[in-house]
Design an enzyme around this catalytic site. Structure first.
Site, PDB file in Angstrom:
ATOM      1  CB  CYS A 383      -1.010  -0.037   1.145  1.00 50.13           C
ATOM      2  SG  CYS A 383      -2.483   0.924   0.759  1.00 50.13           S
ATOM      3  CG  HIS A 509      -3.696  -3.661   3.112  1.00 51.68           C
ATOM      4  ND1 HIS A 509      -2.756  -3.142   3.968  1.00 51.68           N
ATOM      5  CD2 HIS A 509      -4.332  -2.597   2.563  1.00 51.68           C
ATOM      6  CE1 HIS A 509      -2.820  -1.828   3.955  1.00 51.68           C
ATOM      7  NE2 HIS A 509      -3.774  -1.465   3.110  1.00 51.68           N
ATOM      8  CD  GLU A 511      -1.285  -6.249   5.083  1.00 57.96           C
ATOM      9  OE1 GLU A 511      -1.012  -6.551   3.902  1.00 57.96           O
ATOM     10  OE2 GLU A 511      -1.441  -5.075   5.464  1.00 57.96           O
TER      11      GLU A 511
HETATM   12  N1  GLN Z   1      -2.031   6.692   2.718  1.00 59.44           N
HETATM   13  C1  GLN Z   1      -2.133   5.929   1.518  1.00 59.44           C
HETATM   14  C2  GLN Z   1      -3.481   6.066   0.834  1.00 59.44           C
HETATM   15  O1  GLN Z   1      -4.429   6.496   1.433  1.00 59.44           O
HETATM   16  C3  GLN Z   1      -1.807   4.467   1.789  1.00 59.44           C
HETATM   17  C4  GLN Z   1      -2.787   3.782   2.672  1.00 59.44           C
HETATM   18  C5  GLN Z   1      -2.292   2.469   3.238  1.00 59.44           C
HETATM   19  O2  GLN Z   1      -1.084   2.206   3.267  1.00 59.44           O
HETATM   20  N2  GLN Z   1      -3.200   1.665   3.724  1.00 59.44           N
HETATM   21  O3  GLN Z   1      -3.627   5.749  -0.299  1.00 59.44           O
END
Ligand code: GLN
Length: 536
Positions: A383, A509, A511
């Site tokens: 992410c 994600h 995970e």
């Molecule tokens: N802050 C980033 C976004 O909003 C990444 C979010 C995250 O890592 N879950 O896109």
């Protein structure tokens, strides 16, 4: 629904005794006996969900397939039972009150005075039973957050009392307490457990089974004493001794017959033993690794044990698939820069840059990625970690000075990461990100395709920003390929480097989907790459 059995798990004496792990272990054992089970968490805080909480408050926010931002215990439920959870599996006081107040405003209570009892408790009971309508479950396990005696949890305990009264033997209450060892006296002490059961009794709830968290084995004398003072039979006093790994707990609970006690009390068949063959193989592999790899987890919440819970657990699942022990070393991104990066990361076999929000520590993450890219160290960006990889490549390979994400620099000359169109209209926080499971198509022939061995995948998301497609051509030409695309919205979900053994960034994600039964292929492959790197 009438055949569904309800298991309530409450906690006493102190927080952090591991109600989530006990609940997950019960789920695991019942699933291993062939029962259908779901598991939910009732959280007494007033936030609607943990989505707006910072990780210092409650650790990681776990995301379900249907896009609920939930308590991290739901992650344990999925990792242990291998059964996906949903929005309905996590309910907070905030949700309960919001729903009751909305009904009141809509006149649904026909002029009645709206009160904690019965309106709030009815709403709690409705949410517990809702799961039964959703699926054909033999068991619904409900973990009540907090500790008995807390003001916040009173309405939940009252709902448990009512349900227990209504359901009779279709319901069982498991109470988890602490039996502390006093070194000076050389004794285990039962008094806190007695008091905690008394507190529960003040609310009209008699626990059926008492699980005692302890650092020393409970003698028969201690078990009998707890049984006598807490009105349960000695066989219902279950020892939960400190374990090296949370994954040992289902086996320990099996040895203590926790599942059997539950089945007997709910009049369910117990002729079949739970099939724990795979689980025990996993535990064996966990305890007998043939090597070790060192992975650096670069993030800004490194001092928080629970902030990257699912990532740490995913590494445990992936370690056994590779026959190694994965030592995850957390590296604080705030104190990382180009001049100290080699000293701090030079001995690692793989580098993972963590998800996150906000600008703190961003430059350190970028320095870590540059180091991994230039030194051919396996790199995994999740992410925000993927977004930082795109920024790093923009600045250092494509020469885009000041390239950035508009999350951190609205005026950047090169907004290589930008807010998604669908996010621009949204003003409120809480449940407003791109959340939950979305499909993604992989490019045949790419490294990620080799990892997944399939073209169409689904992964869970939680973000507002994305790769800016205006830069796609330049990136591809320079060797960073977009190899996973959400076709409906034309969003880049995965990037990978051509000339690097393992450099993958994912917008989702992975995970959140790794379980003991199904370790996530990306983690398995990343650990393998780290192992190969270490061998070299
Ligand atoms: N802050 C980033 C976004 O909003 C990444 C979010 C995250 O890592 N879950 O896109």
């Amino acid at each position: 629904m009438s055949n569904t059995k309800y298991i309530f798990v409450t906690g006493g004496v102190t927080s952090s005794l591991g109600k989530g792990i006990i609940s997950s272990s019960i789920a695991k054992l019942l699933v291993a006996r062939g029962f259908s089970v779901t598991i939910q968490k009732l959280d007494p805080y007033i936030n609607i969900d943990p989505g707006t909480l910072n990780p210092y408050e409650h650790g990681e926010c776990f995301v379900t397939d249907d896009g609920a931002e939930t308590d991290l215990d739901l992650g344990h439920y999925e990792r242990f039972s291998n059964v996906p959870t949903s929005q309905a599996n996590n309910v907070t006081t905030g949700v309960i009150y919001q729903s009751v107040i909305t009904k009141e405003r809509q006149g649904e209570y026909l002029g009645e005075t709206v009160q904690v009892i019965p309106h709030i408790t009815d709403e709690i009971k409705y949410r517990i039973k809702l799961l039964a309508n959703r699926g054909d479950y033999d068991f619904i396990i409900t973990e009540i957050g907090g500790t008995v005696g807390d003001i916040e949890s009173l309405p939940f305990i009252e709902a448990v009392r009512q349900m227990r009264w209504e359901l009779g033997s279709n319901c069982v209450v498991v109470h988890l307490t602490l039996v502390p060892y006093l070194a000076a006296a050389g004794e285990l002490k039962t008094k806190p457990t007695q008091h905690s059961v008394k507190t529960l009794l003040e609310s009209g709830v008699q626990p059926d089974i008492i699980v005692c968290r302890t650092e020393k084995h409970l003698s028969e004398g201690i078990r009998n004493k707890i049984a006598l003072f807490c009105n349960v039979s000695p066989s219902s006093v279950i020892e939960s001794i400190d374990a090296e790994s949370i994954y040992e707990v289902p086996v320990l609970m099996r040895e203590e017959n926790l599942d059997l006690e539950i089945l007997k009390k709910t009049n369910m068949p117990f002729d079949r033993e739970p099939d724990l063959t795979d689980w025990e193989q996993f535990l064996y592999a966990l305890k007998h690794p043939s090597g070790e790899v060192n992975i650096g987890l670069v993030g800004k919440y490194v001092e928080l044990k629970d902030a990257y819970k699912s990532i740490n657990e995913s590494f445990i699942h992936a370690s056994t698939s590779n026959g190694v022990r994965v030592k995850v070393q957390t590296v604080h991104s705030e104190f990382l820069n180009d001049s100290n990066v080699s000293e701090k990361l030079g001995k690692l076999d793989g580098i993972l840059v963590a998800p996150g929000f906000g600008e703190r520590g961003i430059e350190g993450k970028i320095a870590a990625i540059k180091f991994a890219r230039e030194n051919m160290i396996p790199f995994f960006g999740i992410c925000l970690g993927m977004q930082c990889a795109v920024i790093e490549f923009g600045r250092n390979v494509l020469g885009y000075q000041g390239a950035h994400s508009t999350e951190f620099d609205k005026q950047t000359p090169h907004p290589v990461i930008d807010m998604m169109e669908m996010q621009k209209k949204i003003s409120g926080l809480g449940g407003t990100m791109r959340l939950g499971s979305y499909p993604c198509k992989l490019t045949p022939g790419s490294k990620v395709f080799q990892v997944y061995m399939q073209e169409n995948i689904k992964e869970r998301h939680r973000h507002r920003f994305e790769f800016n497609n205006a830069y796609m051509k330049a990136y591809t030409t320079a060797g960073m390929n977009a190899v996973g695309i959400n076709q409906k919205d034309n969003l880049v979900e995965i990037v990978e480097l051509q000339n690097h053994p393992w450099f993958i960034g994912v917008q989702f994600h992975p995970e959140y989907r790794s379980t003991v039964a199904r370790p996530h292929p990306l983690f398995v492959s990343f650990v393998k790459a780290a192992k190969d790197y270490a061998d070299r």
